[in-house]
Design a protein around this motif. Sequence first.
Motif, mmCIF file in Angstrom:
data_model
loop_
_atom_site.group_PDB
_atom_site.id
_atom_site.type_symbol
_atom_site.label_atom_id
_atom_site.label_comp_id
_atom_site.label_asym_id
_atom_site.label_seq_id
_atom_site.Cartn_x
_atom_site.Cartn_y
_atom_site.Cartn_z
ATOM 1 N N LEU A 174 -61.653 9.492 -52.074
ATOM 2 C CA LEU A 174 -62.347 9.366 -50.788
ATOM 3 C C LEU A 174 -62.142 7.975 -50.190
ATOM 4 C CD1 LEU A 174 -65.737 11.219 -51.454
ATOM 5 C CD2 LEU A 174 -63.725 12.067 -50.223
ATOM 6 N N ARG A 175 -62.171 6.950 -51.032
ATOM 7 C CA ARG A 175 -61.925 5.589 -50.520
ATOM 8 C C ARG A 175 -60.509 5.455 -49.966
ATOM 9 N NH1 ARG A 175 -65.276 4.203 -54.951
ATOM 10 N NH2 ARG A 175 -63.489 3.944 -56.302
ATOM 11 N N ALA A 176 -59.534 6.071 -50.624
ATOM 12 C CA ALA A 176 -58.150 6.010 -50.139
ATOM 13 C C ALA A 176 -58.012 6.741 -48.812
ATOM 14 C CB ALA A 176 -57.204 6.603 -51.180
ATOM 15 N N VAL A 177 -58.687 7.864 -48.674
ATOM 16 C CA VAL A 177 -58.653 8.593 -47.402
ATOM 17 C C VAL A 177 -59.310 7.740 -46.319
ATOM 18 C CG1 VAL A 177 -59.477 10.631 -46.164
ATOM 19 C CG2 VAL A 177 -58.554 10.875 -48.473
ATOM 20 N N ALA A 178 -60.444 7.125 -46.626
ATOM 21 C CA ALA A 178 -61.141 6.275 -45.658
ATOM 22 C C ALA A 178 -60.276 5.096 -45.229
ATOM 23 C CB ALA A 178 -62.457 5.780 -46.240
ATOM 24 N N ALA A 179 -59.458 4.589 -46.148
ATOM 25 C CA ALA A 179 -58.581 3.456 -45.846
ATOM 26 C C ALA A 179 -57.294 3.885 -45.139
ATOM 27 C CB ALA A 179 -58.234 2.713 -47.135
ATOM 28 N N ARG A 180 -57.188 5.168 -44.823
ATOM 29 C CA ARG A 180 -56.018 5.733 -44.121
ATOM 30 C C ARG A 180 -54.728 5.595 -44.928
ATOM 31 N NH1 ARG A 180 -57.510 6.535 -38.471
ATOM 32 N NH2 ARG A 180 -59.538 5.568 -38.167
ATOM 33 N N ARG A 181 -54.874 5.728 -46.243
ATOM 34 C CA ARG A 181 -53.710 5.655 -47.129
ATOM 35 C C ARG A 181 -53.286 7.028 -47.615
ATOM 36 N NH1 ARG A 181 -56.047 2.658 -51.723
ATOM 37 N NH2 ARG A 181 -54.100 3.281 -52.683
ATOM 38 N N ALA A 182 -53.934 8.091 -47.123
ATOM 39 C CA ALA A 182 -53.722 9.431 -47.667
ATOM 40 C C ALA A 182 -53.124 10.389 -46.651
ATOM 41 C CB ALA A 182 -55.046 9.989 -48.171
ATOM 42 N N ILE A 186 -51.339 9.810 -51.929
ATOM 43 C CA ILE A 186 -51.858 8.469 -51.663
ATOM 44 C C ILE A 186 -50.692 7.495 -51.715
ATOM 45 C CG2 ILE A 186 -53.483 6.667 -52.367
ATOM 46 C CD1 ILE A 186 -54.900 9.277 -51.662
ATOM 47 N N ASP A 187 -50.531 6.719 -50.666
ATOM 48 C CA ASP A 187 -49.427 5.760 -50.568
ATOM 49 C C ASP A 187 -48.079 6.448 -50.815
ATOM 50 O OD1 ASP A 187 -51.266 3.719 -50.071
ATOM 51 O OD2 ASP A 187 -51.445 3.214 -52.189
ATOM 52 N N GLY A 188 -47.965 7.697 -50.396
ATOM 53 C CA GLY A 188 -46.708 8.437 -50.516
ATOM 54 C C GLY A 188 -46.505 9.155 -51.835
ATOM 55 N N PHE A 189 -47.400 8.959 -52.794
ATOM 56 C CA PHE A 189 -47.265 9.591 -54.110
ATOM 57 C C PHE A 189 -48.300 10.694 -54.269
ATOM 58 C CE2 PHE A 189 -45.639 5.296 -54.656
ATOM 59 C CZ PHE A 189 -44.421 5.546 -55.270
ATOM 60 N N PRO A 247 -51.736 13.200 -41.866
ATOM 61 C CA PRO A 247 -52.742 12.250 -42.348
ATOM 62 C C PRO A 247 -54.032 12.979 -42.723
ATOM 63 C CG PRO A 247 -51.708 11.444 -40.345
ATOM 64 C CD PRO A 247 -51.247 12.859 -40.531
ATOM 65 N N ALA A 248 -54.703 12.488 -43.743
ATOM 66 C CA ALA A 248 -55.997 13.036 -44.158
ATOM 67 C C ALA A 248 -57.100 12.150 -43.598
ATOM 68 C CB ALA A 248 -56.088 13.082 -45.681
ATOM 69 N N GLU A 249 -58.253 12.761 -43.341
ATOM 70 C CA GLU A 249 -59.402 11.990 -42.877
ATOM 71 C C GLU A 249 -60.664 12.536 -43.531
ATOM 72 O OE1 GLU A 249 -59.569 12.395 -38.632
ATOM 73 O OE2 GLU A 249 -60.359 14.419 -38.730
ATOM 74 N N LEU A 250 -61.682 11.688 -43.561
ATOM 75 C CA LEU A 250 -62.974 12.101 -44.108
ATOM 76 C C LEU A 250 -63.723 12.945 -43.091
ATOM 77 C CD1 LEU A 250 -64.312 8.787 -45.686
ATOM 78 C CD2 LEU A 250 -63.264 10.717 -46.868
ATOM 79 N N THR A 251 -64.480 13.889 -43.583
ATOM 80 C CA THR A 251 -65.425 14.617 -42.743
ATOM 81 C C THR A 251 -66.743 13.849 -42.774
ATOM 82 O OG1 THR A 251 -66.241 15.921 -44.584
ATOM 83 C CG2 THR A 251 -64.345 16.817 -43.365
#
Length: 77
Positions: free
Chosen positions: A4-12, A24-27, A60-64
Amino acid sequence: MAMLRAVAARRAQMSCSCEPDLFIDGFACCDQMTAHALAHGGYIRPAESTGLSAVTGRVPAELTEAGEAALAVTVAA
């Protein structure tokens, strides 16, 4: 919570499928069962398409709101 933190940081990013995989970060995440649970549970969702899905099959993934609330509870604790 790390996902969830990675999604919030727009890394997902998420794949566009009925069982969405999370990257996450392409992996690819090593725990896709949890990624599926977060998506099906309504904590993460695909963000609006940016044209990337045609090239990579991912968006891109985002939090609901539920995902943001879950993160807020852990930050407050």
